[in-house]
Design a protein around this motif. Structure first.
Motif: not given
Length: 101
Positions: A68-70, A72-75
């Motif tokens: 997870r990208n902390g 942006t929240g992208e996973t």
């Protein structure tokens, strides 16, 4: 040997024949489609409907995110190509474990 004017006239004649033949073939194709639609009781609306999607195989499910990208929240599930955000972060020197969920 033919002159330029004669060749241009032949070209124009051939282009007209090509256009006429294309119109005729298109009209024939449309007539065939209309005939088939009439034969089967179909409408234009029937043609725009999507086919039902195939059911998922039993036991298959969406894969959980592993990274997870902390910011942006992208996973990313860890399957397939790495997403751009992850590639950029790795290029900056970060580790894959920094993004583990």
């Amino acid at each position: 040997m033919a002159t330029l004017q004669e060749l241009l006239a032949q070209k124009a004649s051939l282009e007209k024949q090509i256009a006429d033949t294309q119109r005729e073939e298109r009209a024939n194709a449309i007539a065939k489609v209309k005939s088939i639609m009439s034969e089967h009781g179909l409408t234009v609306a029937d043609l725009s409907q999507r086919a039902p999607s195939a059911p998922r195989a039993e036991g298959t499910r969406k894969v959980a995110a592993k990274y997870r990208n902390g910011e942006t929240g992208e996973t990313w599930s860890g399957r397939g190509l790495q997403p751009k955000w992850l590639k950029a972060a790795l290029a900056e020197g970060k580790q894959l474990t920094d993004f583990a969920v």
